[in-house]
Design a protein around this motif. Structure first.
Motif, PDB file in Angstrom:
ATOM      1  N   MET A 174       0.612  -1.178   0.100  1.00 46.89           N
ATOM      2  CA  MET A 174       0.087  -0.109  -0.039  1.00 46.89           C
ATOM      3  C   MET A 174       0.729   1.290  -0.079  1.00 46.89           C
ATOM      4  O   MET A 174       1.739   1.346   0.613  1.00 46.89           O
ATOM      5  CB  MET A 174      -1.070   0.042   1.288  1.00 46.89           C
ATOM      6  CG  MET A 174      -1.909   1.246   1.341  1.00 46.89           C
ATOM      7  SD  MET A 174      -2.750   1.093   2.761  1.00 46.89           S
ATOM      8  CE  MET A 174      -3.879  -0.172   2.653  1.00 46.89           C
ATOM      9  N   GLY A 229       1.017   3.807   8.227  1.00 50.72           N
ATOM     10  CA  GLY A 229       0.651   5.014   7.434  1.00 50.72           C
ATOM     11  C   GLY A 229       0.919   6.465   8.051  1.00 50.72           C
ATOM     12  O   GLY A 229       0.430   7.221   7.857  1.00 50.72           O
ATOM     13  N   THR A 288     -14.875   4.999  12.188  1.00 49.12           N
ATOM     14  CA  THR A 288     -15.117   3.997  13.086  1.00 49.12           C
ATOM     15  C   THR A 288     -16.149   4.366  14.384  1.00 49.12           C
ATOM     16  O   THR A 288     -16.034   5.322  14.853  1.00 49.12           O
ATOM     17  CB  THR A 288     -13.930   3.319  13.571  1.00 49.12           C
ATOM     18  OG1 THR A 288     -12.981   3.079  12.570  1.00 49.12           O
ATOM     19  CG2 THR A 288     -13.871   2.199  14.458  1.00 49.12           C
ATOM     20  N   ALA A 311      -2.436   6.000   0.161  1.00 47.11           N
ATOM     21  CA  ALA A 311      -3.482   5.147   0.512  1.00 47.11           C
ATOM     22  C   ALA A 311      -3.499   4.907   1.733  1.00 47.11           C
ATOM     23  O   ALA A 311      -4.700   4.880   2.287  1.00 47.11           O
ATOM     24  CB  ALA A 311      -3.269   3.941  -0.463  1.00 47.11           C
ATOM     25  N   ALA A 312      -2.274   4.394   2.374  1.00 44.15           N
ATOM     26  CA  ALA A 312      -2.265   4.186   3.997  1.00 44.15           C
ATOM     27  C   ALA A 312      -2.873   5.405   4.788  1.00 44.15           C
ATOM     28  O   ALA A 312      -3.324   5.162   5.849  1.00 44.15           O
ATOM     29  CB  ALA A 312      -0.938   3.787   4.332  1.00 44.15           C
ATOM     30  N   GLN A 313      -2.547   6.686   4.351  1.00 45.25           N
ATOM     31  CA  GLN A 313      -2.974   7.835   5.065  1.00 45.25           C
ATOM     32  C   GLN A 313      -4.426   8.000   5.134  1.00 45.25           C
ATOM     33  O   GLN A 313      -5.147   8.389   5.711  1.00 45.25           O
ATOM     34  CB  GLN A 313      -2.090   9.006   4.672  1.00 45.25           C
ATOM     35  CG  GLN A 313      -0.586   9.099   5.018  1.00 45.25           C
ATOM     36  CD  GLN A 313       0.277  10.073   4.071  1.00 45.25           C
ATOM     37  OE1 GLN A 313      -0.203  10.752   3.229  1.00 45.25           O
ATOM     38  NE2 GLN A 313       1.638  10.227   4.653  1.00 45.25           N
ATOM     39  N   GLU A 314      -4.867   7.798   3.816  1.00 45.44           N
ATOM     40  CA  GLU A 314      -6.271   7.923   3.627  1.00 45.44           C
ATOM     41  C   GLU A 314      -7.062   6.781   4.183  1.00 45.44           C
ATOM     42  O   GLU A 314      -8.212   7.136   5.100  1.00 45.44           O
ATOM     43  CB  GLU A 314      -6.672   7.851   1.834  1.00 45.44           C
ATOM     44  CG  GLU A 314      -7.974   7.928   1.532  1.00 45.44           C
ATOM     45  CD  GLU A 314      -8.641   9.410   2.033  1.00 45.44           C
ATOM     46  OE1 GLU A 314      -9.698   9.630   2.468  1.00 45.44           O
ATOM     47  OE2 GLU A 314      -7.879  10.290   1.981  1.00 45.44           O
ATOM     48  N   ALA A 315      -6.519   5.681   4.421  1.00 44.35           N
ATOM     49  CA  ALA A 315      -7.235   4.542   5.196  1.00 44.35           C
ATOM     50  C   ALA A 315      -7.299   4.929   6.630  1.00 44.35           C
ATOM     51  O   ALA A 315      -8.376   4.699   7.393  1.00 44.35           O
ATOM     52  CB  ALA A 315      -6.490   3.232   5.085  1.00 44.35           C
ATOM     53  N   LYS A 316      -6.138   5.661   7.074  1.00 42.38           N
ATOM     54  CA  LYS A 316      -5.931   6.017   8.413  1.00 42.38           C
ATOM     55  C   LYS A 316      -7.131   7.278   8.644  1.00 42.38           C
ATOM     56  O   LYS A 316      -7.919   7.075   9.804  1.00 42.38           O
ATOM     57  CB  LYS A 316      -4.722   6.753   8.835  1.00 42.38           C
ATOM     58  CG  LYS A 316      -4.494   7.216  10.097  1.00 42.38           C
ATOM     59  CD  LYS A 316      -4.640   6.104  11.322  1.00 42.38           C
ATOM     60  CE  LYS A 316      -3.695   5.069  11.283  1.00 42.38           C
ATOM     61  NZ  LYS A 316      -2.522   5.359  11.523  1.00 42.38           N
ATOM     62  N   TYR A 317      -7.184   7.887   7.773  1.00 50.33           N
ATOM     63  CA  TYR A 317      -8.305   9.252   7.980  1.00 50.33           C
ATOM     64  C   TYR A 317      -9.625   8.524   8.259  1.00 50.33           C
ATOM     65  O   TYR A 317     -10.413   8.979   9.091  1.00 50.33           O
ATOM     66  CB  TYR A 317      -8.189   9.721   6.775  1.00 50.33           C
ATOM     67  CG  TYR A 317      -9.153  11.051   6.590  1.00 50.33           C
ATOM     68  CD1 TYR A 317      -8.664  12.432   7.293  1.00 50.33           C
ATOM     69  CD2 TYR A 317     -10.470  11.073   6.311  1.00 50.33           C
ATOM     70  CE1 TYR A 317      -9.617  13.445   7.680  1.00 50.33           C
ATOM     71  CE2 TYR A 317     -11.378  12.071   6.360  1.00 50.33           C
ATOM     72  CZ  TYR A 317     -10.868  13.245   6.992  1.00 50.33           C
ATOM     73  OH  TYR A 317     -12.029  14.308   7.031  1.00 50.33           O
ATOM     74  N   LYS A 318      -9.855   7.635   7.372  1.00 52.66           N
ATOM     75  CA  LYS A 318     -11.331   7.073   7.145  1.00 52.66           C
ATOM     76  C   LYS A 318     -11.675   6.198   8.490  1.00 52.66           C
ATOM     77  O   LYS A 318     -12.627   6.375   9.077  1.00 52.66           O
ATOM     78  CB  LYS A 318     -11.383   6.096   6.046  1.00 52.66           C
ATOM     79  CG  LYS A 318     -11.791   6.790   4.742  1.00 52.66           C
ATOM     80  CD  LYS A 318     -11.680   5.646   3.561  1.00 52.66           C
ATOM     81  CE  LYS A 318     -13.184   4.927   3.560  1.00 52.66           C
ATOM     82  NZ  LYS A 318     -14.001   5.797   3.376  1.00 52.66           N
ATOM     83  N   LYS A 319     -10.517   5.436   9.062  1.00 51.12           N
ATOM     84  CA  LYS A 319     -10.543   4.829  10.274  1.00 51.12           C
ATOM     85  C   LYS A 319     -11.119   5.817  11.328  1.00 51.12           C
ATOM     86  O   LYS A 319     -11.956   5.547  12.607  1.00 51.12           O
ATOM     87  CB  LYS A 319      -9.198   4.097  10.627  1.00 51.12           C
ATOM     88  CG  LYS A 319      -9.256   3.529  11.953  1.00 51.12           C
ATOM     89  CD  LYS A 319      -7.973   2.817  12.270  1.00 51.12           C
ATOM     90  CE  LYS A 319      -7.932   2.383  13.910  1.00 51.12           C
ATOM     91  NZ  LYS A 319      -6.373   2.048  14.090  1.00 51.12           N
TER      92      LYS A 319
END
Length: 473
Positions: free
Chosen positions: A1, A225, A17, A5-13
């Motif tokens: 990743m 990320g 969540t 992409a990792a930073q965006e996944a962290k943002y969504k989390k």
């Protein structure tokens, strides 16, 4: 990743969540970290306690020096971390990396200055910290090693907070836990096996802290990320330091006053003998361990709070705050009952057979346990104010417990009602701090609720932003 992409996944989390699940997932690693840290602090007291009462008192005396080092680390770490979490909520990763690197390098520099000055003036220093003539040799032996480790100990607190506030608490836990376990293993080897006495406990501490430092620094190289800590990103400019200080000064006041209050506590207990100093040191360590559970839970709340505040998700900030308050009150109430019932056994764990230390410690522990649940509200209020940048209010509340209220009490009560004044000064200060925290925080909660009402897409029935608006953001 990829990093993006990792930073965006962290943002969504962080913004999607469910709050209980997110807070708990971030809190559990931090709770483990805080408990291990407290355990190896208590391990020093436990093993040194086998040497004698004066040696036990020395650990309590030098603890105020460690609080000064922690104050440096927490000021720069909490200040950097709070600012970083808001920047990540705004998706400004470049600025976040500059802030992280600046906080880290600054901690190394300031810690080095403390180490040099402390080693030059070590005897006056330990006397100022409250060492009696019988405690002085033990305190000197302990303090000299702690001062050697000051630069990387302070920097470790920064790295720990940088990881936590990005939502990477698991990486912080690995570093702190490894050092804590190593400390517990090395303590008896250095103290008894190598015959180093009190100095051996301190040497075990700084070796363990150095191992933690290396692991934490490695984990701050973009893991999960996260942003990277780089010496080349060090940017000592006022715009960064201003924000670090805004978020970090409450920690400086809190930790700095903890050091001053410990000094005053030792001085206040001193006239009643080494047993009084040892007893109050033991009680302080026991409650620090219990409080570390709450603190770890609250530190799971802070990145959620800062990240969502930066993302303008005020509904999630409020839900996270009230969730943590409820859990915190229940947790501390259970621990308080245990403190009242098992006070003799807890004190004897450190100084078995020393009737004077046990008698003094049991009274102090039970008074402290009675007011312990109030700390849940105070702690979460302080973390909320600090995380969203309410620096002035956070600073006032941070100074209250061990400064505004405790210092006058510990300076006056022992002279008026004797040893009981030493034992009840902190509980009275805790009640006063709770009464102050209520009006300070209620106004901010109302402000957050108003901001939530004004957000586009706010649904008054569920008190959340609508899914459509969340997708747009």
């Amino acid at each position: 990743m990829s990093d993006t992409a990792a930073q965006e996944a962290k943002y969504k989390k962080m913004v999607e969540t469910p709050i209980p699940k997110l807070v708990v997932s971030l809190a559990v690693p931090t709770i483990i970290s805080m408990m291990v840290t407290s355990i190896y602090n208590m391990a020093d007291t436990f093993f040194v306690g086998q040497i004698g009462t004066s040696a036990t008192g020395a650990v309590g005396v030098v603890f105020s020096l460690m609080a000064i080092i922690q104050a440096i680390g927490f000021t720069l770490g909490m200040g950097s971390g709070n600012y970083i979490s808001r920047l990540l909520g705004q998706r400004d990763h470049e600025r976040a990396q500059q802030v992280a690197s600046t906080g880290f390098v600054t901690a190394l520099i300031v810690g080095a200055v403390v180490a040099v000055l402390g080693l030059i003036f070590i005897d006056p220093l330990v006397r100022m910290l409250g060492a009696t003539e019988t405690i002085l040799p033990h305190a000197r032996a302990y303090a000299q090693y702690i001062l050697i480790g000051a630069p990387y100990m302070a920097a470790s607190f920064v790295l720990n907070n940088i990881l936590r506030f990005q939502g990477n608490a698991i990486y912080a836990m690995v570093g702190l836990t490894a050092g804590g376990v190593l400390n517990i293993i090395l303590d008896p080897i250095f103290i008894f096996g190598l015959g180093m006495g009190t100095g051996g406990a301190a040497l075990a501490t700084i070796i363990s802290q150095f191992v933690s430092f290396l692991i934490l620094f490695y984990n701050c190289q973009g893991k999960g990320g996260g942003i990277k800590v780089r010496f080349t990103s060090f940017k000592p400019c006022w715009s960064i330091y201003k924000e670090i200080l805004r978020g970090g000064l409450p920690s400086f006041y809190r930790q700095g006053l903890a050091s001053i209050s410990t000094i005053c506590l030792n001085l206040g207990a001193g006239p009643f003998g080494d047993a009084a100093i040892a007893a109050m040191s033991i009680v302080g360590k026991v409650f620090m361990f219990a409080f570390s559970i709450l603190l770890g839970f609250g530190q799971g709340f802070q990145p959620v709070c800062g990240f969502n505040y930066g993302a303008q998700r005020y509904d999630r900030v409020l839900r996270a705050f009230w969730f943590c308050v409820k859990v915190g009150v229940i947790l501390l109430a259970v621990l308080a009952v245990g403190g009242v019932i098992f006070a003799p056994q807890l004190v004897e764990l450190f100084r078995k057979g020393d009737a004077e230390v046990v008698a003094i410690g049991v009274v102090a522990m039970r008074w402290q346990a009675v007011v312990f649940p109030l700390s849940a509200w105070v702690t979460m209020c302080n973390m909320l104010l600090q995380a969203i940048g309410k620096g002035t209010k956070a600073s006032i509340l941070a100074m209250a417990r061990q400064g505004i209220f405790f210092l006058p009490l510990i300076l006056v009560l022992p002279h008026t009602i004797g040893l009981l004044g030493v034992q009840i000064s902190q509980p009275i200060a805790d009640v006063c701090t709770f009464l102050l925290a209520v009006p300070l925080t209620v106004s901010v909660l109302r402000e957050l609720k108003q901001q939530m009402y004004l957000q586009p897409g706010y649904d008054p029935e569920t008190e959340t932003m609508s899914p459509a608006e969340e997708t747009a953001k």
